[in-house]
Write an enzyme that holds these catalytic residues in place. Structure first.
Site, short mmCIF file in Angstrom:
data_model
loop_
_atom_site.label_atom_id
_atom_site.label_comp_id
_atom_site.label_asym_id
_atom_site.label_seq_id
_atom_site.Cartn_x
_atom_site.Cartn_y
_atom_site.Cartn_z
CG HIS A 297 -1.50 15.03 -6.56
ND1 HIS A 297 -2.38 14.39 -7.40
CD2 HIS A 297 -1.05 14.09 -5.71
CE1 HIS A 297 -2.47 13.11 -7.06
NE2 HIS A 297 -1.67 12.91 -6.04
CE LYS A 482 -11.63 24.69 -13.50
NZ LYS A 482 -10.87 23.51 -13.84
NE ARG A 483 -10.87 24.84 -2.63
CZ ARG A 483 -10.41 24.52 -1.42
NH1 ARG A 483 -10.52 23.30 -0.96
NH2 ARG A 483 -9.87 25.44 -0.65
CE LYS A 488 -7.83 24.75 -9.12
NZ LYS A 488 -7.73 23.49 -9.89
CB THR A 590 -9.91 15.00 -12.31
OG1 THR A 590 -10.09 15.83 -11.16
CG2 THR A 590 -8.61 14.25 -12.20
CE LYS A 594 -14.20 14.17 -11.56
NZ LYS A 594 -13.84 15.00 -10.41
C1 26Q Z 1 0.27 21.79 1.45
C2 26Q Z 1 0.95 22.30 2.55
C3 26Q Z 1 0.26 22.65 3.67
C4 26Q Z 1 -1.10 22.50 3.70
C5 26Q Z 1 -1.77 21.99 2.61
C6 26Q Z 1 -1.09 21.65 1.48
C7 26Q Z 1 -1.81 21.12 0.31
C8 26Q Z 1 -3.12 20.72 0.40
C9 26Q Z 1 -3.81 20.25 -0.69
C10 26Q Z 1 -1.21 21.01 -0.92
C11 26Q Z 1 -1.90 20.53 -2.02
C12 26Q Z 1 -3.21 20.16 -1.91
C13 26Q Z 1 -4.00 19.69 -3.03
C14 26Q Z 1 -3.58 19.62 -4.27
C15 26Q Z 1 -4.46 19.19 -5.38
O1 26Q Z 1 -5.64 18.93 -5.19
N1 26Q Z 1 -3.93 19.10 -6.58
C16 26Q Z 1 -4.71 18.71 -7.74
O2 26Q Z 1 -4.57 17.31 -7.89
C17 26Q Z 1 -5.39 16.83 -8.94
C18 26Q Z 1 -5.28 15.32 -8.95
O3 26Q Z 1 -4.03 14.93 -9.38
C19 26Q Z 1 -4.99 17.45 -10.27
O4 26Q Z 1 -5.90 17.02 -11.26
C20 26Q Z 1 -5.03 18.97 -10.18
O5 26Q Z 1 -4.51 19.53 -11.36
C21 26Q Z 1 -4.21 19.42 -8.98
O6 26Q Z 1 -4.34 20.83 -8.81
#
Ligand code: 26Q
Length: 749
Positions: A297, A482-483, A488, A590, A594
């Site tokens: 992701h 968004k976050r 971003k 996403t 929406k």
């Molecule tokens: C990794 C290592 C240690 C701690 C946390 C993490 C971590 C936590 C959350 C790494 C990634 C995430 C989240 C990623 C995420 O939300 N990605 C998003 O996924 C969506 C669904 O596929 C996409 O639409 C977005 O583009 C993408 O940013």
């Protein structure tokens, strides 16, 4: 209980003197009884979605809608003098951070809606994602005690507890099952950690800080905890049904790993097969390779999870040895295939006392998928290029989607009714029929404009209530929710706003249609720059909203605590969706989908799913600007000087200078200096302006002005918006989940 019985019981319900919380729990329990009356139907093969996050939001309205009793429930309650909207005070279950977690929730909804057997496995965090307050323009984090309203949608599985063993402690994993209603009932099983105080900590918080040693261990425990509980259960069930023959395990189970967070499940699976059931290691690995699939992701290097091997050895010694064994196996295999050392190193599962979870997932995964076309291409050409060379057949793309049940039918009843009127109600069951709107846009434009106006009124009422800012009728609505992350580029929107403000004020920008810019989003608690950006946006908002010369023309709102429920309102009431990430960095997005489904045009870069959005809805119906990925790659290779951009563009320079000239921060306390330096000087770990904010800024401002001018012709703008709605069927997660079911899980759909 059947529907009639439910309705009769509801009619007979004594509501007087009951609190909202009491009513919520009572009605939800009745709906649970209705929904569970047929039980969960067994399936030959079930797919399992392993995810550290499920960002469910509010269940109440969604579940009543899925059970087909929402309208009648509202009517019956109205008869008792209760507005069904009172349940909006029940807060969201925010067991996720953002896109990845919300996607998991959309997938659960779509699978149930289509009758596809899919079980979700995750963690029942006591506290979800923090609640965000904005105090003096700054983010303040507050605990999110989502269970304070009760949890009537879960059933505790006292008889399905499991023991999870770490080197230094044992933890009880207790499942809480949340049914997901639709054509079939599926289960989302969230494990709660119980036992000693230390044990309970495992399911206390979603993502504790992982920048301290203590935090790292806790996260490792969380990952193993839910992976092991889920794998243990699946294997036990298999043995009960089919005996100890595991060769057919993948005939009955498919496991999708939602990013790398549950990847330890692979090692746990092999551990149990080899140690408890005496399956040979190679055979166990082969079975795993038929069972597990991996979705990536994000391409950001800091999010690619690695574990310190010494730490793993200390906390999970058996898992450590399994990981080492897999890594040896991989090396041997690659050597046999004549793989050169430099390529093998790129694919290494184990190197310098580190385990790469992504490389493990790619090696063992039956498939590896990205979440939008461009993203998958980047995985193949860049992130996993070496693996793509050796295992090309593993790689596939499955573009993300969103559930229209929540993101259209529930949050925009008016637009849904308009669609019903034009093409009938069949699209509600079969989203592909939504394309039937094509060609009707012109005759629907007038009605659509009325719908948009109504949804904007509702959104403005919400903003006034939650942020105390009144937006007059007729404002054009831009949203970036968004976050908070540098890639971003909320900061780029902030600079664009400063330019618009200065231009309007000086009279250089004329005939500007009154517009509001809505921001929303949380920053990771320790992400200083993102927090400075929040403060900056709020400072800009204060200045613009308080300036009597522009206040009838331009407004800025920062929605605090952006979550699924506020998203539902923002998506429906927005005209222009801002999706402006640096090309190549947003895996999919996403939110963009929406907005599209609710009839907003996209103002964005050629990144993630934006590319597919404009491909389907037409470039002419959206607003694309900024550097393409090839340009970004070239700039990265050849170097880029952001100061030169400022020299050439006085407006940009003025905007950026506001970070340091005291316009917003006379005491220099806001961290703006560091933000400024990141753009102009860079930092020890990156080149100046590494997200190309300044590079794309002028094109962005021009595009915003073009949108603003186009909006003067309301009807033709509405046509663009409607054309986005009629092209949005592809972005339903019904389509997405069918692709997973067909291409990866081997399920009939
Ligand atoms: C990794 C290592 C240690 C701690 C946390 C993490 C971590 C936590 C959350 C790494 C990634 C995430 C989240 C990623 C995420 O939300 N990605 C998003 O996924 C969506 C669904 O596929 C996409 O639409 C977005 O583009 C993408 O940013």
């Amino acid at each position: 209980m059947d529907k009639l019985e439910y309705l009769n019981k509801l009619r007979a319900l004594q509501t007087e003197g009951k609190s909202v919380k009491e009513l919520y729990n009572k009605i939800s329990s009745m709906a649970m009884a209705l929904g569970m009356s047929g039980g969960v139907k067994p399936a030959v093969k079930t797919a399992c979605y392993f995810s550290m996050e499920f960002l469910i939001g509010r269940s109440f309205y969604n579940n009543l809608a899925a059970l087909g009793v929402l309208r009648e429930t509202a009517d019956i309650l109205a008869g008792k003098g209760i507005d069904i909207n009172v349940f909006e005070e029940i807060e969201d279950a925010a067991l996720g951070n953002g896109g990845l977690g919300r996607l998991a929730a959309c997938f659960m909804d779509s699978a149930a809606g289509l009758g596809i057997p899919l079980t979700g496995y995750g963690i029942r965090y006591k506290y979800g994602l923090f609640k965000q307050a904005i105090i003096n323009g700054r983010q303040v984090e507050l605990p999110d005690d989502w269970q304070q309203f009760g949890d009537p949608w879960s059933v505790r599985g006292e008889d399905k507890k499991r023991i999870i063993r770490f080197a230094d402690m044992s933890v009880t994993a207790v499942p809480y099952d949340m049914p997901v209603f639709g054509k079939r009932v599926n289960i989302l099983r969230l494990w709660q950690a119980e036992g000693s105080k230390e044990a309970q900590k495992i399911s206390e918080y979603l993502y504790p800080a992982d920048d301290t040693q203590e935090g790292k261990i806790l996260r490792l425990r969380q990952e193993y905890f839910f992976s092991a509980a889920s794998i243990g259960e699946l294997i036990e069930t298999h043995v009960k049904r089919h005996g100890k023959n595991f060769y057919n395990f993948a005939e009955f189970n498919a496991i999708q790993l939602n990013d790398t967070h549950p990847v330890l499940a692979i090692a746990e699976f092999i551990r149990i097969l080899t140690s408890k059931y005496k399956v040979a290691f190679q055979a166990a690995l082969d079975i795993a390779r038929n069972t597990f699939s991996y979705t990536n992701h994000t391409v950001l290097p800091e999010a690619l999870e690695c574990w310190n091997a010494t730490l793993v050895r200390k906390i999970l010694p058996d898992i450590y040895f399994v990981l080492i064994k897999i890594s040896f196996k991989q090396r041997e295999e690659l050597r046999m295939r004549g793989c050169p050392d430099d390529l093998a190193a790129k694919m290494a599962i184990y190197f310098s006392d580190t385990f790469s979870m992504a490389n493990l997932a790619v090696y063992v995964g039956k498939t590896v998928n990205g979440v939008a076309k461009l993203h998958t291409e980047i995985l193949k050409s860049n992130l996993f290029a070496a693996a793509f060379k050796y295992y090309p057949q593993k790689f596939c793309n499955i573009t993300n989607g969103i559930t229209q049940r929540r993101w259209l039918m529930l949050c925009n009843r008016e637009l849904s009714a308009l669609i019903d009127g034009a093409i009938g109600t069949g699209w509600r069951e079969d989203i592909s029929l939504l394309s039937g709107l094509k060609g009707h846009e012109s005759s629907l434009a007038g009605e659509f404009m009325q719908v948009k106006r109504k949804k904007k009124e509702e959104l403005f009422a919400f903003l006034e209530k939650s942020e105390g800012i009144r937006i007059p009728d007729g404002f054009l609505v831009f949203s970036q929710v968004k976050r908070l992350h540098e890639y971003k580029r909320q900061l780029m929107t902030a600079f664009a706003l400063v330019e618009l403000y200065q231009g309007i004020k000086s009279g250089k920008i004329k005939n500007f249609h009154p517009s509001v810019f809505i921001f929303g989003g949380k920053s990771a608690p320790s992400y200083k720059r993102a927090k400075s950006i929040i403060k900056y946006i709020n400072d800009i908002a204060g200045k613009i909203n308080g300036d009597k010369d522009v206040k009838d023309i331009l407004k800025v709102v920062y929605v605090h605590n952006y979550n699924v429920s506020s998203a539902e309102k923002i998506m429906a009431g927005t005209d222009v969706s801002l999706q402006v990430s640096t090309a190549g960095l947003e895996a999919s997005g996403t939110g963009n989908m929406k907005f599209m489904m609710n009839g907003a045009v996209t103002c964005g870069t050629m990144d993630g799913a934006n590319i597919e959005i404009v491909d389907l809805a037409g470039m002419e119906n959206n607003y694309i600007f900024g550097a393409r990925i090839e340009q970004i790659d070239k700039l990265k290779r050849e170097g880029y000087d952001p100061s030169a951009v400022l020299t050439d563009c006085p407006e940009c320079k003025n905007a950026v200078q506001t970070l340091i000239d005291g316009t917003f921060d006379p005491t220099a306390a806001a961290g703006y200096k560091e933000l400024y330096a990141s753009l102009i000087k860079g930092a020890s770990w990156h080149a100046p302006d590494n997200y190309f904010v300044l590079y794309d800024l002028q094109d962005y401002v021009k595009t915003l002005l073009r949108i603003n001018a186009d909006y003067e012709d309301g009807r033709s703008f509405a046509l663009k918006q409607l054309k986005n709605v009629s092209a949005s069927a592809y972005f339903s997660s019904d389509r997405t989940i069918k692709e997973y079911a067909g291409k990866i899980w081997g399920l009939k759909v």
